[in-house]
Design an enzyme around this catalytic site. Structure first.
Site, PDB file in Angstrom:
ATOM      1  N   SER A  67       0.803  -1.220   0.000  1.00 27.66           N
ATOM      2  CA  SER A  67       0.000   0.000   0.000  1.00 27.66           C
ATOM      3  C   SER A  67       0.839   1.275   0.000  1.00 27.66           C
ATOM      4  CB  SER A  67      -0.964  -0.044   1.194  1.00 27.66           C
ATOM      5  OG  SER A  67      -1.906   0.993   1.147  1.00 27.66           O
ATOM      6  N   ASP A 285      -1.372   1.482  -3.653  1.00 29.64           N
ATOM      7  CA  ASP A 285      -2.246   0.437  -4.207  1.00 29.64           C
ATOM      8  C   ASP A 285      -3.651   0.962  -4.478  1.00 29.64           C
ATOM      9  OD1 ASP A 285      -3.043   0.654  -1.546  1.00 29.64           O
ATOM     10  OD2 ASP A 285      -3.457  -1.479  -1.333  1.00 29.64           O
ATOM     11  N   ASP A 287      -6.036   2.476  -2.599  1.00 31.28           N
ATOM     12  CA  ASP A 287      -7.198   2.311  -1.717  1.00 31.28           C
ATOM     13  C   ASP A 287      -7.382   3.492  -0.771  1.00 31.28           C
ATOM     14  OD1 ASP A 287      -5.176   1.837   0.128  1.00 31.28           O
ATOM     15  OD2 ASP A 287      -5.971  -0.085   0.831  1.00 31.28           O
ATOM     16  N   GLU A 377     -11.641   6.795   7.243  1.00 30.13           N
ATOM     17  CA  GLU A 377     -10.584   7.176   8.164  1.00 30.13           C
ATOM     18  C   GLU A 377     -10.017   8.519   7.702  1.00 30.13           C
ATOM     19  OE1 GLU A 377      -8.273   3.554   9.917  1.00 30.13           O
ATOM     20  OE2 GLU A 377      -8.417   3.257   7.759  1.00 30.13           O
ATOM     21  N   ALA A 378      -9.436   9.250   8.628  1.00 29.38           N
ATOM     22  CA  ALA A 378      -8.853  10.532   8.265  1.00 29.38           C
ATOM     23  C   ALA A 378      -7.780  10.380   7.187  1.00 29.38           C
ATOM     24  CB  ALA A 378      -8.266  11.207   9.505  1.00 29.38           C
ATOM     25  N   ASN A 379      -7.144   9.198   7.131  1.00 26.09           N
ATOM     26  CA  ASN A 379      -6.086   8.969   6.145  1.00 26.09           C
ATOM     27  C   ASN A 379      -6.605   8.796   4.722  1.00 26.09           C
ATOM     28  OD1 ASN A 379      -7.024   6.290   5.878  1.00 26.09           O
ATOM     29  ND2 ASN A 379      -5.538   5.493   7.339  1.00 26.09           N
ATOM     30  N   PRO A 503      -1.633   2.460  21.960  1.00 23.12           N
ATOM     31  CA  PRO A 503      -0.446   1.733  21.498  1.00 23.12           C
ATOM     32  C   PRO A 503      -0.575   1.359  20.032  1.00 23.12           C
ATOM     33  CG  PRO A 503      -1.898   0.265  22.712  1.00 23.12           C
ATOM     34  CD  PRO A 503      -2.505   1.633  22.811  1.00 23.12           C
ATOM     35  N   SER A 504       0.535   1.333  19.337  1.00 29.95           N
ATOM     36  CA  SER A 504       0.546   0.863  17.955  1.00 29.95           C
ATOM     37  C   SER A 504       0.210  -0.619  17.926  1.00 29.95           C
ATOM     38  CB  SER A 504       1.928   1.089  17.333  1.00 29.95           C
ATOM     39  OG  SER A 504       2.066   0.373  16.126  1.00 29.95           O
ATOM     40  N   THR A 506       1.527  -2.578  15.637  1.00 25.02           N
ATOM     41  CA  THR A 506       2.582  -3.295  14.919  1.00 25.02           C
ATOM     42  C   THR A 506       3.991  -3.037  15.437  1.00 25.02           C
ATOM     43  OG1 THR A 506       2.659  -1.489  13.316  1.00 25.02           O
ATOM     44  CG2 THR A 506       1.258  -3.370  12.776  1.00 25.02           C
TER      45      THR A 506
END
Length: 549
Positions: A67, A285, A287, A377-379, A503-504, A506
């Protein structure tokens, strides 16, 4: 029927797991440096075949992509029969298979999986797979194909294409010749479906000025070029950053993630965009989608996923009312804690708003609970879901006035222009352009729907992210004990202040998000909350000053 152990063993021996690595299947599937993924790809090939057998031979999708990540990265994710993300319970099975230390251990995990899930191995297994333009893609696909071969999977190679098109193909294949047929199971079918609906929706509207698309030097460039031919003069497209074969160009200083995180125009576009002209960026990608424009003073304005959600949701609510369906069709919107407070206030005054934990799977499932569920999502990743019952209502409704008939037809065509399987930058782009055409909006009018609160996102590296536990859709900490109360005390000192810590999923970092009425206050709040996290854990600041993620 039993597992073809000899074939699996012979091919598995060619794809051994690197001993020092641990793999985790998350929201985006497996994702890491491409050269480390060969063993994972082989195992995913077998897992996809088993998933298909478990679902009575329905076709499963496999997408090889990372992505918005930089070019050395790659990844893989599975797609379930309706084009949705892999069922969450199977994420742990994927992780267990990927981390089997050697061939013998892998075969044992496979046997246990088949037994535990009661997989009927006599069932057929069918998979459709694709990849993006990353240089590591062909070698990883070859390992994936060895997995298909080992299990005897009936596999269809969709070649190099976008993630959303692969999701579309999965659903189209599985609904072919049924009452729920989603479209022709080909790239041409996808293009035809979206472009035909778009042309109907903008018929009679003034011609749109050309739209600049930053293709992130990724696979979206190829899809956008094809779509442009289908759209013709209904939407002129100017495609930039289309260097899909230039080493290191993918997502480099361009694309949706660059626009969102850097909050500026990609340098490669600056000479192409004039004041007032709208433009958008895809990610690697295709999306994710981010819009932006320059005002009369050449100031940059970002129109992110929150802005897209506000534009689209309000338009659909108005159409539902105009069609006389406000008592039958309930429109709702789903956000995460990262949604800007300005957008939440604007939307809450118009329709139900629900907040869920970060991650597309949470958003998608929550959106399914509405008759029409909007999530972004904001992204810039998001879509709109029309429930089967709502689509039946639209098909059967008898309008009583010409105005109701027009609105109803618009809603029906929206169900066709929207890729309801997953966030799709090209589909979402057409959706945005429809609304702008109907509202007669430029970027300025769109941007003025509400004012974003200044915000800042920072991260802190911590020794152990697992000590951070959240509740209330990740908006409040329950541990470490007492830390949330200190964050609350700090936040109250800022006008329109809001902050949360999570927390992340990943990496061993904690992400800190903060909002306030003024930019300087948002920055200060973010850093002071990050300081609380640092003091609590004795962690190291993850980023040099000025770098935000």
């Amino acid at each position: 029927m039993s597992l073809p152990i000899d074939d699996i063993r012979r091919l598995a021996d060619l794809h051994q797991k690197p001993r020092h690595l641990h793999f985790q299947y998350g929201t985006a599937g497996f994702r890491t440096i491409g050269e480390n993924l060969e063993s994972v790809m082989f195992k995913v090939g077998i897992l996809a075949g088993l998933r298909s057998k478990r679902l009575d031979g329905h076709t499963i999708g496999v997408m090889v992509t990372a992505s918005h990540n930089p070019e050395p990265d790659n990844g893989v994710k599975l797609v379930d029969p309706r084009g949705e993300m892999l069922e969450a319970s199977w994420e742990s099975h994927a992780t267990a298979l990927a981390n089997a230390a050697d061939t013998d251990a892998f075969i044992e995990v496979l046997k246990n999986l088949v037994k535990t899930l009661k997989i009927d191995l006599s069932k057929p297994s069918r998979v459709v797979y694709a990849r993006d333009t990353r240089p590591s893609g062909p070698a990883l696909v070859a390992a994936l194909e060895d997995g298909f071969t080992a299990l005897g999977v009936e596999a269809r190679n969709a070649g190099v294409t976008t993630t959303p098109i692969l999701h579309y193909l999965v659903r189209a294949i599985n609904t072919k010749s049924t009452k729920d047929t989603y479209g022709d199971d080909s790239v041409e079918g996808y293009m035809q479906k979206l472009s035909t609906a778009f042309k109907k929706l903008v018929a009679g509207k003034p011609a749109s000025p050309p739209l600049i698309i930053d293709c992130a030097n990724g696979v979206g460039a190829e899809a956008a070029a094809t779509l442009s031919k289908y759209l013709g003069e209904s939407l002129p497209l100017i495609l930039l950053n289309t260097e899909t074969t230039t080493p290191g160009a993918l997502n480099h200083a361009c694309g949706a993630d660059f626009v969102k995180t850097q909050q500026k125009i990609p340098p490669s576009l600056s000479s192409h965009i004039k004041a007032g002209q709208r433009a958008c960026s895809l990610d690697g990608d295709a999306d994710r989608l981010m819009y932006f424009y320059l005002d009369d003073r050449s100031q940059f304005h970002m129109l992110d996923g929150d802005k897209i959600a506000a534009l689209v949701a309000a338009f659909i609510v108005d159409l539902v009312k105009s069609a006389g369906l406000e008592n039958e069709v309930r429109v709702g919107i789903v956000q995460t804690a990262y949604a800007n407070g300005g957008s939440t206030k604007y939307l809450s005054e118009r329709l139900p708003v629900r907040c869920v934990p970060t991650g597309v799977k949470h958003l998608h499932h929550a959106a399914e609970r509405y008759d029409v569920g909007v999530y972004f999502e904001a992204n810039g990743h998001g879509t709109v879901l029309f429930s089967p019952e709502t689509q039946a209502t639209l098909a059967e409704h008898q309008p009583s006035t010409p105005a109701q008939s027009t609105a109803l037809n618009h809603l029906i065509n929206l169900t066709q222009v929207i890729n309801q399987t997953v966030g799709d930058a090209l589909s979402d782009m057409l959706l945005v352009e429809v609304v702008l055409a109907h509202r007669s909006y430029s970027g300025v009018e769109w941007d003025s729907l509400y004012v974003d609160l200044p915000n800042r996102l920072v991260k802190v590296v911590v020794p152990d992210r697992s000590i951070f536990k959240t509740e209330d859709a990740e908006r409040r900490l329950v541990s470490p004990s007492g830390l949330q109360a200190r964050i609350d005390d700090l936040t109250r000192k800022y006008e329109a202040g809001r902050a949360f810590v999570r927390p992340s999923g990943t990496e061993d970092v904690v992400r800190v998000y903060a909002e306030a009425r003024l930019r300087a206050q948002a920055d200060e709040l973010a850093y002071r909350v990050a300081g609380l996290v640092y003091d609590e854990t004795g962690g190291d600041p993850a980023t040099r000053p000025g770098e935000f993620l």
